[in-house]
Scaffold this active site. Structure first.
Site, PDB file in Angstrom:
ATOM      1  CB  SER A 141      -0.756   0.135   1.301  1.00  0.00           C
ATOM      2  OG  SER A 141      -1.503   1.253   1.612  1.00  0.00           O
ATOM      3  CE1 TYR A 156      -3.840  -2.137   5.139  1.00  0.00           C
ATOM      4  CE2 TYR A 156      -3.268  -0.097   4.633  1.00  0.00           C
ATOM      5  CZ  TYR A 156      -3.644  -1.274   4.318  1.00  0.00           C
ATOM      6  OH  TYR A 156      -4.116  -1.542   2.997  1.00  0.00           O
TER       7      TYR A 156
END
Ligand code: NAD
Length: 250
Positions: A141, A156
């Protein structure tokens, strides 16, 4: 011939019809691959695979569970004969700030995103090694690169940064077996993971920060998956492809 003729691809977390995994499965199939969609039971991977066509299969598999990954890879080998492509796509996120991250939050996010990428790769690599070819694509990401995307918490970002390191190390380790390992770092792509979660008052500022001026679509990621899964990218390993509309130019 099609780009992925005679190839077999596994897509983890591939059952969500609005997700990056399903869009990738569909595009891999359109380029000739037979696809095994792996996902949790509640996501009904068999139904998702059936929608793609009768040559594809859906398997219930939890990527956080090593035995489940090994069983799924075994089933793919039994039913489809080989594993050429592994797309490590399964992921979850939580919008939590550093001081609020509990041990359980940390475990949940690290387990699916990072441990799952390791376990599923461990399950697929032996047969790739035997056939002396394979392409592993891991979904990281932009959050890993800039320290927070828009919705994910620091754990995350850490998990997705871990995916980048793991993938590069595997690329180095298995290059000699002709197994390529590459990552995609999506920016903001409209899927269920962020649906309804982008505050309206932030939307304009977010769009302003994206040179291409729009949020991405799952097919924008799927196109890169097909590139990294196929021989179009046969001299690429250990690379990271940004699919973010220019949100992070570095
Ligand atoms: P999504 O929620 O639609 O897809 C995630 C899928 O993973 C779901 O089908 C879910 O059932 C599955 N899954 C969850 N836990 C699992 C487990 N333990 N085992 C197997 N499958 C499991 O979201 P998405 O946006 O399509 O996300 C796909 C990937 O892309 C994720 O890794 C996510 O972190 C990453 N990503 C998304 C964006 C974005 O903007 N959408 C941006 C960057 C990265």
């Amino acid at each position: 011939p099609l780009l992925l003729q005679d190839k077999v691809a596994i897509v983890t977390g591939g059952a969500g019809r609005n997700g990056l995994g399903y869009a990738s499965a569909r595009m891999l199939a359109a380029h000739g691959a037979r696809v095994a969609i792996l996902d949790l039971e509640q996501a009904d991977p068999a139904a998702a695979a059936a929608e793609l066509g009768p040559q594809h299969i859906g398997l219930v598999a939890d990527v956080t569970d090593k035995a489940s990954c090994v069983a799924a890879a075994g089933e793919v080998l039994k039913r489809l004969g080989r594993i050429d492509v592994l797309l490590n796509n399964a992921g979850i996120t939580q919008p939590i700030k550093t001081l609020d991250i509990t041990g359980a939050n940390y475990d949940a996010v690290l387990d699916v995103n990072l441990r799952g990428t390791l376990y599923m790769s461990q399950a697929a690599i032996p047969s790739m090694r035997e056939q002396k070819s394979g392409a592993i694509v891991c979904i990281s990401s932009v959050s890993a690169q800039r320290g927070g995307g828009i919705l994910g918490g620091p754990h995350y970002s850490a998990a997705k940064a871990g995916v980048l390191g793991l993938a590069k190390a595997m690329a180095r380790e298995f290059g000699g077996d002709n197994i390529r390992v590459n990552c995609i770092t999506p920016g903001l792509i409209a899927t269920d993971i962020n649906k309804g979660k982008i505050p309206e008052d932030k939307r304009a500022a977010i769009l302003d920060s994206i040179p291409l001026g729009c949020i991405g679509e799952p097919n924008d990621v799927a196109g890169c998956v097909v590139f990294l899964a196929s021989d179009l990218s046969k001299y690429c390993t250990g690379i990271t492809v940004d699919v973010n509309g220019g949100m992070l130019i570095h």
